[in-house]
Write an enzyme that holds these catalytic residues in place. Structure first.
Site, PDB file in Angstrom:
ATOM      1  CG  LEU A  64      -1.970  -1.186   1.128  1.00 56.56           C
ATOM      2  CD1 LEU A  64      -2.588  -1.497   2.483  1.00 56.56           C
ATOM      3  CD2 LEU A  64      -3.048  -0.833   0.098  1.00 56.56           C
ATOM      4  N   PRO A  65       0.250   2.410  -0.340  1.00 54.38           N
ATOM      5  CG  PRO A  65      -1.185   3.898  -1.439  1.00 54.38           C
ATOM      6  CD  PRO A  65      -1.162   2.609  -0.697  1.00 54.38           C
ATOM      7  CB  THR A  94       8.127   2.183   1.368  1.00 54.52           C
ATOM      8  OG1 THR A  94       8.632   1.407   0.276  1.00 54.52           O
ATOM      9  CG2 THR A  94       9.261   2.935   2.031  1.00 54.52           C
ATOM     10  CE  LYS A 172      11.943   0.916  -0.660  1.00 55.11           C
ATOM     11  NZ  LYS A 172      12.665   0.936  -1.925  1.00 55.11           N
ATOM     12  CE  LYS A 241       5.356   6.135   0.736  1.00 56.71           C
ATOM     13  NZ  LYS A 241       5.779   4.745   0.806  1.00 56.71           N
TER      14      LYS A 241
END
Ligand code: NAD
Length: 311
Positions: A64-65, A94, A172, A241
């Site tokens: 998901l975003p 992420t 990450k 983001k």
């Protein structure tokens, strides 16, 4: 294995497809029903809600975003509460340890549901090829159970168990932060060099032959230099983001992050100028403006051949 998969975007659509091809019984969900058409054609089931996707799953994967959506899907969407006891939730978005910890504290721990964080690198073309790099945080036993599933989506040599819960998210975020920093530093150097009159190809080759060489300058920037492709498969909204999450992490840890904060601001300027959906390489365009020209190699085929030899 019975797998629920939520989030069929640029990355997730390929990852879910590989799981179906590997013989798993896959149920998919996305807020855009059209995103699941290719999976249903391959034999997957469609769920009408996150909760329905999680019900009966031995393993639930989310792609998901951002952390807000992850929490929303798991808590308010009911996925966490619908997972059977003993199931495993793997968040490959992420995201941040804090979001996953809240989901665990509010629902998962009491229900005996285990979890891993397993974000990925490799861009949409790595997802398409089933050759993602995967960074896994969590318990050894859970990693071992999930490994065959990771191997269906990733490069077996680059599936790394990097530590306890949360470590995958952190690794990450650090990778993306350093990569975006490489991009800004490289673009600034190219702008100065070509404005001073040095040929772009000569400048790049000279940098590559020096201690200032980088994987970014050698390989990743070639899509811009050769094709004018700023990589729309990873949107600036997501890049900003990631940078925001990395800078927030530095703040939470009390680590001064002057350079990271500056890179974030440069990315946000580019997002405002080039749009939320523009590609992650868009900040290069800010430096092309400063140089008064686009960064393009006259003989991209030769540059690509050179890069292929060094990968
Ligand atoms: P994307 O925006 O293309 O896909 C996200 C998907 O989630 C979309 O299909 C969207 O409809 C769906 N979605 C949004 N809200 C939802 C909700 N409430 N319930 C169900 N589905 C919902 O994003 P992406 O590029 O596939 O990236 C996914 C994650 O992977 C992000 O965290 C991103 O940072 C990370 N990532 C992306 C890349 C890349 O190159 N694109 C590489 C590595 C990691």
């Amino acid at each position: 294995m019975r797998i629920g998969f939520i989030g069929l975007g640029n990355m997730g659509r390929h990852m879910a497809r590989h799981l179906i091809h590997a013989g798993h019984l896959v149920t998919v969900y996305d807020t855009r029903p059209e995103a699941g058409v290719e999976h249903l054609a391959l034999g997957a089931h469609w769920a009408d809600s996150p909760a329905e996707c999680a019900r009966n799953a031995e393993l639930l994967i989310t792609m998901l975003p951002n952390p807000r959506v992850v929490e929303d899907v798991l808590l308010r969407g009911g996925a966490a509460g619908a997972l059977p006891q003993g199931a495993l939730w793997i968040d490959m978005s992420t995201s941040t340890p804090a979001a996953a910890d809240r989901v665990a504290a509010e629902v998962l721990d009491a229900r005996g549901v285990r979890r891993l964080d397993a974000p990925v690198s490799g861009m949409a073309r790595g997802a398409d090829a089933g050759m993602l790099q995967i960074f896994v945080g969590g318990a050894d036993d859970d990693f071992r159970i999930a490994l065959p599933v990771f191997e269906a989506m990733g490069d077996p040599d680059r599936i790394l168990h990097v530590g306890p819960l949360g470590a995958g998210y952190t690794v990450k975020l650090m990778i993306n932060l350093l990569w975006f920093s490489h991009l800004v530093a490289s673009a600034e150097v190219l702008a100065m060099g070509v404005k001073a009159g040095v040929d772009l190809g000569v400048l790049r080759s000279s940098l590559l032959a020096s201690p200032a060489a980088s994987h970014f300058l050698e390989n990743d920037i070639l899509c811009v230099l050769a094709d004018g492709d700023y990589d729309d498969s990873f949107a600036m909204a997501l890049a900003c983001k990631d940078l925001g999450l990395a800078v927030d992490l530095g703040r939470d840890l009390g680590v001064a992050t002057e350079l990271s904060a500056l890179v974030e601001q440069i990315y946000r300027r580019s997002k405002a100028q080039h749009g939320e959906l523009s590609g992650e390489m868009s900040p290069v365009r800010l430096y092309e403006s400063l140089a008064g020209r686009e960064f393009r190699l006259p003989n991209p085929a030769a540059a690509l051949d050179d890069a292929a030899l060094t990968v």
